[in-house]
Design a protein around this motif. Structure first.
Motif, PDB file in Angstrom:
ATOM      1  N   MET A   1      24.390  -5.607   8.694  1.00  0.00           N
ATOM      2  CA  MET A   1      23.698  -5.647   7.416  1.00  0.00           C
ATOM      3  C   MET A   1      23.099  -7.037   7.256  1.00  0.00           C
ATOM      4  N   SER A   2      21.853  -7.100   6.870  1.00  0.00           N
ATOM      5  CA  SER A   2      21.176  -8.372   6.670  1.00  0.00           C
ATOM      6  C   SER A   2      21.821  -9.135   5.527  1.00  0.00           C
ATOM      7  N   LEU A   3      21.790 -10.458   5.590  1.00  0.00           N
ATOM      8  CA  LEU A   3      22.351 -11.266   4.518  1.00  0.00           C
ATOM      9  C   LEU A   3      21.439 -11.333   3.312  1.00  0.00           C
ATOM     10  N   THR A   4      20.180 -10.980   3.484  1.00  0.00           N
ATOM     11  CA  THR A   4      19.256 -10.955   2.347  1.00  0.00           C
ATOM     12  C   THR A   4      18.575  -9.595   2.285  1.00  0.00           C
ATOM     13  N   ALA A   5      18.120  -9.272   1.119  1.00  0.00           N
ATOM     14  CA  ALA A   5      17.485  -7.970   0.923  1.00  0.00           C
ATOM     15  C   ALA A   5      16.156  -7.905   1.663  1.00  0.00           C
ATOM     16  N   ALA A   6      15.893  -6.762   2.274  1.00  0.00           N
ATOM     17  CA  ALA A   6      14.636  -6.575   2.993  1.00  0.00           C
ATOM     18  C   ALA A   6      13.450  -6.533   2.033  1.00  0.00           C
ATOM     19  N   LYS A   7      13.640  -5.887   0.889  1.00  0.00           N
ATOM     20  CA  LYS A   7      12.580  -5.788  -0.125  1.00  0.00           C
ATOM     21  C   LYS A   7      13.222  -5.935  -1.500  1.00  0.00           C
ATOM     22  N   PRO A   8      12.453  -6.350  -2.472  1.00  0.00           N
ATOM     23  CA  PRO A   8      13.015  -6.450  -3.831  1.00  0.00           C
ATOM     24  C   PRO A   8      13.433  -5.069  -4.349  1.00  0.00           C
ATOM     25  N   GLN A   9      14.590  -5.021  -4.974  1.00  0.00           N
ATOM     26  CA  GLN A   9      15.040  -3.772  -5.579  1.00  0.00           C
ATOM     27  C   GLN A   9      14.641  -3.680  -7.045  1.00  0.00           C
ATOM     28  N   LEU A  10      14.448  -4.828  -7.691  1.00  0.00           N
ATOM     29  CA  LEU A  10      14.060  -4.833  -9.100  1.00  0.00           C
ATOM     30  C   LEU A  10      12.893  -5.796  -9.275  1.00  0.00           C
ATOM     31  N   VAL A  11      11.801  -5.296  -9.833  1.00  0.00           N
ATOM     32  CA  VAL A  11      10.641  -6.139 -10.109  1.00  0.00           C
ATOM     33  C   VAL A  11      10.297  -5.953 -11.578  1.00  0.00           C
ATOM     34  N   MET A  12      10.271  -7.063 -12.279  1.00  0.00           N
ATOM     35  CA  MET A  12       9.952  -7.033 -13.706  1.00  0.00           C
ATOM     36  C   MET A  12       8.691  -7.853 -13.905  1.00  0.00           C
TER      37      MET A  12
ATOM     38  N   SER B   1       0.811  -1.216   0.000  1.00  0.00           N
ATOM     39  CA  SER B   1       0.000   0.000   0.000  1.00  0.00           C
ATOM     40  C   SER B   1       0.850   1.274   0.000  1.00  0.00           C
ATOM     41  N   ASP B   2       2.089   1.190   0.517  1.00  0.00           N
ATOM     42  CA  ASP B   2       2.966   2.367   0.523  1.00  0.00           C
ATOM     43  C   ASP B   2       3.732   2.543  -0.788  1.00  0.00           C
ATOM     44  N   GLY B   3       3.506   1.645  -1.756  1.00  0.00           N
ATOM     45  CA  GLY B   3       4.152   1.758  -3.062  1.00  0.00           C
ATOM     46  C   GLY B   3       5.422   0.955  -3.206  1.00  0.00           C
ATOM     47  N   SER B   4       5.940   0.407  -2.118  1.00  0.00           N
ATOM     48  CA  SER B   4       7.160  -0.397  -2.207  1.00  0.00           C
ATOM     49  C   SER B   4       6.811  -1.820  -2.638  1.00  0.00           C
ATOM     50  N   TYR B   5       7.798  -2.518  -3.156  1.00  0.00           N
ATOM     51  CA  TYR B   5       7.589  -3.895  -3.600  1.00  0.00           C
ATOM     52  C   TYR B   5       7.643  -4.850  -2.420  1.00  0.00           C
ATOM     53  N   ARG B   6       7.043  -6.012  -2.598  1.00  0.00           N
ATOM     54  CA  ARG B   6       7.018  -7.026  -1.539  1.00  0.00           C
ATOM     55  C   ARG B   6       7.546  -8.343  -2.106  1.00  0.00           C
ATOM     56  N   TRP B   7       8.044  -9.203  -1.226  1.00  0.00           N
ATOM     57  CA  TRP B   7       8.527 -10.517  -1.650  1.00  0.00           C
ATOM     58  C   TRP B   7       7.378 -11.498  -1.857  1.00  0.00           C
ATOM     59  N   SER B   8       6.375 -11.428  -1.004  1.00  0.00           N
ATOM     60  CA  SER B   8       5.291 -12.408  -1.109  1.00  0.00           C
ATOM     61  C   SER B   8       4.550 -12.236  -2.429  1.00  0.00           C
ATOM     62  N   CYS B   9       3.853 -13.280  -2.817  1.00  0.00           N
ATOM     63  CA  CYS B   9       3.192 -13.280  -4.130  1.00  0.00           C
ATOM     64  C   CYS B   9       1.691 -13.083  -4.054  1.00  0.00           C
ATOM     65  N   GLY B  10       1.187 -12.691  -2.929  1.00  0.00           N
ATOM     66  CA  GLY B  10      -0.252 -12.456  -2.810  1.00  0.00           C
ATOM     67  C   GLY B  10      -1.038 -13.708  -3.160  1.00  0.00           C
ATOM     68  N   THR B  11      -2.017 -13.550  -4.020  1.00  0.00           N
ATOM     69  CA  THR B  11      -2.854 -14.685  -4.412  1.00  0.00           C
ATOM     70  C   THR B  11      -2.150 -15.607  -5.399  1.00  0.00           C
ATOM     71  N   ASN B  12      -1.072 -15.138  -6.016  1.00  0.00           N
ATOM     72  CA  ASN B  12      -0.257 -15.930  -6.938  1.00  0.00           C
ATOM     73  C   ASN B  12      -1.091 -16.541  -8.066  1.00  0.00           C
ATOM     74  N   ASP B  13      -2.075 -15.793  -8.540  1.00  0.00           N
ATOM     75  CA  ASP B  13      -2.949 -16.317  -9.588  1.00  0.00           C
ATOM     76  C   ASP B  13      -3.102 -15.339 -10.757  1.00  0.00           C
ATOM     77  N   GLY B  14      -2.158 -14.411 -10.876  1.00  0.00           N
ATOM     78  CA  GLY B  14      -2.223 -13.446 -11.957  1.00  0.00           C
ATOM     79  C   GLY B  14      -1.943 -14.091 -13.305  1.00  0.00           C
ATOM     80  N   SER B  15      -2.273 -13.392 -14.355  1.00  0.00           N
ATOM     81  CA  SER B  15      -2.031 -13.924 -15.694  1.00  0.00           C
ATOM     82  C   SER B  15      -0.598 -13.663 -16.147  1.00  0.00           C
ATOM     83  N   ALA B  16       0.093 -12.756 -15.484  1.00  0.00           N
ATOM     84  CA  ALA B  16       1.460 -12.411 -15.869  1.00  0.00           C
ATOM     85  C   ALA B  16       2.463 -12.945 -14.849  1.00  0.00           C
ATOM     86  N   VAL B  17       3.642 -13.274 -15.339  1.00  0.00           N
ATOM     87  CA  VAL B  17       4.735 -13.713 -14.471  1.00  0.00           C
ATOM     88  C   VAL B  17       5.498 -12.479 -13.998  1.00  0.00           C
ATOM     89  N   THR B  18       5.855 -12.457 -12.726  1.00  0.00           N
ATOM     90  CA  THR B  18       6.606 -11.355 -12.135  1.00  0.00           C
ATOM     91  C   THR B  18       7.923 -11.888 -11.603  1.00  0.00           C
TER      92      THR B  18
END
Length: 193
Positions: free
Chosen positions: A174-185, A138-155
């Motif tokens: 520093m965390s060993l993994t990214a807190a949020k995705p930096q690139l979403v295609m 809701s704040d405009g940032s990307y998330r790792w989870s896939c929500g309903t994971n039933d979209g027609s497009a692959v992300t």
């Protein structure tokens, strides 16, 4: 002739003037060093974004080359829909260079190769590929989870640890993994068209 009352005065720099000049020079050198360091960090961050974009493009090309597997709409059956933070291992038991491989074996080879590249080329690299209909919070940032994971497009979601994250946020570790995705295609639909 020389008068005894006149003294020759030499004009030069006093000790205070020299110290002030050295202080100004020191601040200038420190500022230039800071600027160089910021430039280096920005360059490293740009290189990570470029690498991530190339990896995402490569993955889409792999999926396009194997449409019978990439177009499977059942989320759990599509081998290209992955999460590298899960406990799944991505290995290949068949040598597709020496043997004729099935589409399923080729997809396993694609995924294993790509996951290895993500983890080798991006520091703390993480990837999630799913059918996320709304990859933003809701704040405009990307998330790792896939929500309903039933979209027609692959992300494709890629993230990595960034030194700027640590220093700009003022954290000590520093965390060993990214807190949020930096690139979403997103927007990769079926490739049969």
């Amino acid at each position: 002739m020389h008068k005894s009352g006149n003294k020759f005065r030499t004009r030069g720099f006093s000790l205070i003037e020299v110290l002030i000049s050295m202080l100004i020079l020191a601040f200038g050198v420190l500022s230039m060093g800071g600027l160089q360091l910021a430039s280096l960090r920005s360059s490293q961050s740009s290189a990570s974004f470029s690498t991530a974009a190339t990896l995402a493009k490569d993955y889409t090309e792999m999926m396009r080359s194997n449409p019978s597997q990439a177009n499977i709409t059942t989320t759990t059956a599509n081998p290209y829909l992955i999460d590298t933070s899960s406990t799944a291992t991505y290995t290949v038991s068949t040598d597709c260079k020496a043997n004729v491989c099935t589409a399923s074996q080729i997809s396993a080879l694609h995924v294993a190769d790509w996951v290895e590249r993500v983890q080798a080329q991006l520091p703390g690299g993480k990837a999630v590929v799913c059918r996320d209909p709304a990859p933003r919070l809701s704040d405009g940032s990307y998330r790792w989870s896939c929500g309903t994971n039933d979209g027609s497009a692959v992300t494709i979601k890629l993230g990595w640890t960034d030194r700027r994250d640590k220093e700009e946020r003022g954290t000590v570790t520093m965390s060993l993994t990214a807190a949020k995705p930096q690139l979403v295609m997103g927007g990769l639909t079926g490739f049969s068209e």
